[in-house]
Design an enzyme around this catalytic site. Structure first.
Site, PDB file in Angstrom:
ATOM      1  N   TYR A 108      29.414  10.493  -9.536  1.00  0.00           N
ATOM      2  CA  TYR A 108      29.406  11.587 -10.511  1.00  0.00           C
ATOM      3  C   TYR A 108      29.403  12.961  -9.838  1.00  0.00           C
ATOM      4  CZ  TYR A 108      28.859   8.509 -14.479  1.00  0.00           C
ATOM      5  OH  TYR A 108      29.080   7.575 -15.428  1.00  0.00           O
ATOM      6  N   GLU A 201      13.282 -14.913  -3.134  1.00  0.00           N
ATOM      7  CA  GLU A 201      14.472 -14.507  -3.884  1.00  0.00           C
ATOM      8  C   GLU A 201      14.139 -13.945  -5.255  1.00  0.00           C
ATOM      9  OE1 GLU A 201      17.342 -17.678  -4.410  1.00  0.00           O
ATOM     10  OE2 GLU A 201      18.439 -16.544  -5.943  1.00  0.00           O
ATOM     11  N   ASP A 253      16.325 -20.217  -3.965  1.00  0.00           N
ATOM     12  CA  ASP A 253      16.648 -21.388  -4.785  1.00  0.00           C
ATOM     13  C   ASP A 253      17.338 -22.427  -3.913  1.00  0.00           C
ATOM     14  OD1 ASP A 253      15.637 -20.412  -7.124  1.00  0.00           O
ATOM     15  OD2 ASP A 253      17.567 -19.658  -7.895  1.00  0.00           O
TER      16      ASP A 253
END
Lengths: 365, 507
Positions: A108, A201, A253
Site C-alpha cells: 500500500y 505446530e 502433525d
C-alpha cells in the site's frame, strides 16, 4: 551467554549498519551508472529453479553461480527495476527511522509514491529481489510478514527497539506466550534457565503445554510455529540454538505436511535459497512420526491422493536423505494413515505430556 | 374449340407488361429505379462532352395514391451534352431508342432507362412528361410528350422553342410517378452517396419530398479519359451480330470483312483464321450460307490466335480518382487502391479496380462493408449473390492480420463493354473465372497494403508506449537511487531518454 562465534553473535546495531551500507552502495552504484549516461543495471544471483542446489555442507538450499542482469534499458525490466529501487529506498527509510512494516503495508505504501504493484504477490516478489540484491533477509530491512508466531518460557530478553531500549522482559510474563514480532526479533538475549527448545505446530497444543507446565517439567522454551514457521521464527529458533546452545525438538502433525514444517526449520526452503541464518540444522523432528501412529495406536485418517503425491516428492528431496526421514516416509506409505497432534487426547488430556513427550525427548535419532 | 390469337407487341408494350425485368417491381423499387436511370443518363451525357457533371434531382410530393404509395413529381436536370432537337421525343418516348447502342463502356446499355421511367410514370399517373434540352445552341427545345405504348411511339402534346441567351446546355426532365419514397429513401440516399464516391468529379444535389437538401460535392474536376468506341472482338460475337454485320457490310471478300469489322484483326490474323475456318478468303460475306455463318461463329471461339481485345474502349476510374472518391465520401483513416491490368472474358475486355478503406468514418459493423460498382454504377441489391461477396468471404483475412470486426470497407469496380451480370436485374456479377481471378488478386493486393499500414501503425503505437514507459520510470529510478545513495541532486537522465528514442527494440 554461552560460547558463540563472533559471526553468529547477533548485534542489532551492527547488523543495521551493515544493511544501511548495502542499501546506500546499491543507490550509489545506480547513481554512478546514470551519471555516466548509461542505463542503470543490477546483477544478482538467479533464483530460478535451475540455479537452486542443495548444499550438504551448510545443510540447506543455496543459489548457484548463475546471475541475472536487470537493466532499465529493457522495457520488460524497467517497471520491476523501478519497484526494486523504490523498495530499497523504502527499506532505508524504515531502517533509518527504526520503523517496521509488513509485506501488506509495503504494497500500500508504494501507491503514495506512484509506484504501482499489480498485487501483493508482485510486491512480495520485488522484496525477495531486494533480499537477493542486498544479500539480507527482509526482516533485516524491517519488513515483516503478517503471520505471527509465539514463544513462552524462562528467557529474559532486552529490547533494542525505539522507546524500549534497555527494557527487559521475561518470556513467561504472559500466559498466552509472547509474539515473535519485530521487537522480539531485534532483542538481545540476557539469560535463561531452559536447556531445550520445543517447537510446536499448533496453537491448541502450545496452550496445553503451557497449562501443563511443560516449560517447568522439562525445562524448555516453547515455540509456536503456527503452521509453516515464518522466517522471523526460523531465525529466532536458530538464534536460540546458536547463541544459547539449546537443542531444538519439533513436534508437528503426523502427515507429510507436518513433516515438512519440521524440515523447513531444520534445512530451510528453496524459496529462501538466497538467504542464510534461517536454518537450524541440528534441530530434531520428534513427532508425530508415522511409526508413532502405529506404536501408540493413534486415531488416524487415511492419506489422501495429495498426501501420497507429496510423500513421493519428499522421498526424492535431497533434504530428506537421512535414515529417519526415509524410514518414516516408507511407514506412511505402507500404512497410508496420518494423525494430528491432538489424536493423543484419546488417552486423556495429560497423556501427551506425561507419557509421549518424555519418551520422544529420550529417543535417539 | 379454343381460338388462339397471335399478336405482335411493341417493345414498349413488352416492357409495360414485364416491367419487373427493368427493376420497376413495386412502388419503392420503382422510385429508386427511376431516379437511378435518370441520374445515370445525366452522368453519361456530361461525360460524353467531358464536362464535370452537375446533376440536380428533385422529388416533390403531389398527393396520396394508395395507403402504401403516393404521387410524386420527379425533376432531373443536368449540364450534359443535351439532345439534338429532332431526337428529343424519341429519346424519352420510345423504348430501345438511344445513343448507347454501340460497343463502348457506358452505364446503361439499352437506352431503356429513361423511357422506362417515363413509361412507368405514365402508366401510374397518366400524366405527360415535360422535357427541355439544348446542345448549347441558340435555342432551347421544350416538349410535352406521352408514349403510345402499343405503337412504341412518342405522342407530342406540345412543343415550344425558346431563345437560349445564356447558351445553356443540358437536359431537364420532369414527370409524375407513383412511388413509396419513405421506404425507398435509405436506398436512394445510399445510391447517391455511392454514385458520388465513384464519380468524384460530379456535383449531385438532391431535394427530397420533405424539402431536405442532400449535396454531394465534387472533390476534383479531373475526369477519367472517355472510352473509345470499338469493334466487336471475334470471341464475343454471336450469330445474330454476325448476320447484322453481313447485312450492312460493303466488303466484298471475307478477308476484307474480317479486317474491317473486328477488333484487333489484321491482314495476317484474318488469313490465318480463314484458313483455320476453311473459308476462302476471297468469298463474299453476303454469299455465306446459314450453316456457314454458324460454323464461322463457332470457329471464331475456337481459334487461338486472335489477339486479346485492348482496353481502350474501357474507362476505369483510375486509382487517383477512386482514392479521391473514397476519401471524399467515406472519410477513412487509410485507403489502398489498385487497378488491375486489363483482361478479357469471352472476348469482352474488362478492368477490375479494388480498394480497401479502414478506420475514420467507416463504421464497425462486425463484418466488412462491401461496395460494388459496375461501369461506375453502384450495385445495391443481392449482395450475397455477387462474385465479389463470395471472394471476400473466401479470403483468409487473418493472413493479413485483418478481421471482420475492424472498421473496413472493400470496394470492387468492374468496367467492361459487357459487364457479366448474372440476371437481367443487373444487380450482381456472375462468377466468371477470369473476373474472379482479377477481383481476388486485387483484394489480396489492397489487403497487403492495409496489413502494412496496420503494422506500421502498430509499430508507431508501440514506440509511443515504450517511450511513455521509459519517461515514466527512468525519473523515478533516478529519484530513488539518489535518495538511496544519500545524495541531493539526481543524475541527469535526459541523455538516457534521448537514447530511448533512437534504439529500436533492444530486447
Amino acid at each position: 551467554m554461552k560460547k558463540t562465534s563472533r559471526d553468529e553473535r547477533f548485534s542489532a546495531t551492527e547488523r543495521k549498519k551493515e544493511v544501511l551500507d548495502k542499501l546506500s552502495n546499491l543507490g550509489e552504484n545506480l547513481y554512478q551508472q546514470m551519471a555516466q549516461g548509461n542505463f542503470p543495471s543490477i546483477k544478482m544471483p538467479s533464483r530460478s529453479i535451475e540455479n537452486i542446489y542443495y548444499n550438504p555442507e551448510v545443510r540447506q538450499y543455496v543459489l548457484g553461480d548463475r546471475t541475472v542482469k536487470r537493466t532499465a534499458q529493457n522495457i520488460r525490466h524497467i517497471k520491476p527495476f523501478t519497484q526494486l529501487v523504490w523498495t530499497g529506498y523504502f527499506a532505508q527509510e524504515l531502517t533509518t527511522n527504526r520503523k517496521t512494516s509488513t509485506l501488506r503495508d509495503v504494497y500500500y505504501s508504494a501507491q503514495a509514491y506512484e509506484i504501482s504493484f499489480q498485487d501483493q504477490a508482485e510486491s512480495d516478489n520485488v522484496i525477495t529481489d531486494l533480499e537477493t540484491v542486498a544479500d539480507c533477509a527482509r526482516e533485516d530491512l524491517n519488513i515483516f510478514p503478517e503471520e505471527r508466531s509465539a514463544i513462552f518460557g524462562d528467557l529474559t530478553i532486552e529490547y533494542t527497539v525505539p522507546g524500549y531500549e534497555g527494557k527487559q522482559l521475561n518470556l513467561t510474563s504472559h500466559p498466552d506466550g509472547v509474539m515473535i514480532g519485530p521487537a522480539l526479533t531485534y532483542s538481545e538475549f540476557v539469560k535463561t534457565t531452559a536447556d531445550k527448545v520445543i517447537a510446536i505446530e499448533k496453537g491448541g497444543l502450545f496452550t496445553r503445554f503451557i497449562e501443563e507446565n511443560v516449560h517447568k517439567k522439562y525445562n524448555a522454551l516453547l515455540v509456536l510455529t503456527a503452521g509453516q514457521a515464518p522466517r522471523a521464527t526460523r531465525h529466532f529458533i536458530r538464534r536460540l540454538n546458536r547463541e544459547l546452545d539449546l537443542p531444538v525438538y519439533i513436534f508437528t502433525d503426523g502427515d507429510p505436511w507436518g513433516m515438512h514444517i519440521a524440515m523447513v526449520i531444520i534445512s530451510g526452503s528453496a524459496n529462501a535459497a538466497h538467504l542464510r541464518e534461517l536454518t537450524t540444522p541440528d534441530a530434531k523432528w520428534s513427532g508425530v512420526w508415522a511409526s508413532d501412529i502405529v506404536d501408540y495406536k493413534l486415531p488416524s485418517d487415511p492419506l489422501t491422493e495429495l498426501d501420497v503425491k507429496r510423500l513421493h516428492e519428499l522421498q526424492r528431496d535431497p533434504r530428506y536423505k537421512n535414515d529417519l526421514w526415509q524410514r518414516e516416509i516408507k511407514v506412511f506409505m505402507k500404512h497410508k494413515r496420518k494423525a494430528e497432534q491432538e489424536a493423543f487426547s484419546r488417552y486423556g488430556l495429560t497423556y501427551i505430556v506425561d507419557e509421549y513427550l518424555p519418551a520422544k525427548l529420550e529417543e535417539k535419532i | 374449340m379454343v381460338t388462339q390469337t397471335f399478336e405482335e407487341i411493341s417493345p414498349a408494350d413488352f416492357f409495360y407488361r414485364n416491367r419487373d425485368i427493368a427493376g420497376f417491381t413495386n412502388p419503392s423499387r420503382a422510385i429508386f429505379a427511376s431516379i437511378r436511370e435518370l441520374v445515370e443518363n445525366s452522368l453519361d451525357a456530361a461525360e460524353y462532352v467531358m464536362i464535370p457533371p452537375d446533376v440536380y434531382v428533385r422529388l416533390s410530393y403531389v398527393g396520396e395514391a394508395s395507403p402504401e404509395s403516393a404521387i410524386y413529381k420527379l425533376r432531373v436536370m443536368d449540364n450534359g451534352s443535351g439532345i439534338p432537337p429532332q431526337h428529343i421525343p424519341s429519346a424519352f418516348g420510345q423504348v430501345l431508342f438511344g445513343s448507347k447502342y454501340k460497343l463502348k463502356q457506358t452505364r446503361g446499355t439499352f437506352g431503356l432507362g429513361g423511357t422506362m421511367s417515363v413509361l412507368y410514370g405514365q402508366i401510374t399517373t397518366h400524366q405527360p412528361a415535360f422535357i427541355a434540352s439544348s446542345t448549347g445552341i441558340s435555342k432551347i427545345y421544350m416538349y410535352k410528350i406521352m408514349i403510345d405504348i402499343q405503337k412504341n411511339r412518342p405522342l407530342i402534346l406540345d412543343r415550344k422553342i425558346i431563345l437560349n441567351k445564356e447558351r445553356w446546355r443540358g437536359t431537364v426532365i420532369e414527370y409524375s410517378l407513383e412511388g413509396d419514397y419513405i421506404r425507398a429513401m435509405p436506398k436512394i440516399l445510399e445510391y447517391l452517396k455511392q454514385t458520388a464516391l465513384v464519380n468524384p468529379y460530379a456535383n449531385i444535389t438532391f431535394v427530397d419530398p420533405r424539402g431536405r437538401l442532400y449535396k454531394f460535392m465534387r472533390a476534383t474536376t479531373k475526369m477519367p479519359p472517355a472510352p473509345q468506341e470499338t469493334l466487336p472482338h471475334p470471341y464475343g460475337v454471336d450469330v445474330e451480330t454476325l448476320q447484322r454485320l453481313i447485312r450492312f457490310t460493303r466488303c466484298n471478300t471475307m478477308q476484307e470483312f474480317m479486317k474491317t469489322h473486328f477488333h484487333r484483326v489484321g491482314e495476317l490474323t484474318a488469313s490465318k483464321f480463314l484458313t483455320f475456318a476453311e473459308i476462302p478468303a476471297s468469298k463474299s460475306p453476303k454469299k455465306l450460307k446459314r450453316e456457314e455463318i454458324v460454323r464461322l461463329v463457332q470457329n471464331m471461339k475456337r481459334f487461338k490466335e486472335f489477339l486479346p481485345p485492348d482496353a481502350s474502349c474501357l474507362s476505369p476510374l483510375g486509382e487517383e480518382l477512386l482514392r479521391t472518391g473514397i476519401l471524399k465520401e467515406l472519410k477513412p483513416e487509410f485507403t489502398a487502391v489498385r487497378q488491375r491490368k486489363p483482361s478479357t472474358y469471352s472476348g469482352h475486355p474488362f478492368i477490375v479496380e479494388v480498394a480497401i478503406a479502414y478506420g475514420g468514418n467507416i463504421p464497425q459493423k462486425g463484418d466488412f462493408i462491401l461496395y460494388r460498382f459496375a461501369n461506375r454504377i453502384p450495385l445495391l441489391y443481392d449482395e450475397a449473390s455477387d462474385v465479389s461477396f463470395r471472394i471476400m468471404k473466401g479470403i483468409n483475412w487473418r493472413r493479413y492480420k485483418i478481421s471482420p470486426d475492424m472498421p473496413i470497407a472493400i470496394l470492387v469496380h468492374i468496367c467492361s463493354t459487357k459487364v457479366p451480370y448474372k440476371t437481367v436485374g443487373k444487380e450482381f456479377i456472375a462468377d466468371r473465372p477470369e473476373v474472379k481471378r482479377e477481383i481476388l488478386n486485387g483484394m489480396r493486393e489492397v489487403a497487403r497494403d492495409l496489413q502494412h499500414f496496420l503494422s506500421r501503425q502498430e509499430h508507431v503505437e508501440r514506440e509511443r508506449k515504450r517511450l511513455g514507459v521509459f519517461s515514466k520510470y527512468l525519473p523515478k529510478i533516478a529519484q530513488f537511487a539518489t535518495k538511496l545513495a544519500g545524495r541531493q541532486e539526481p543524475p541527469d537522465i535526459k541523455k538516457l531518454l534521448d537514447k530511448v528514442k533512437t534504439i529500436e527494440e533492444n530486447e
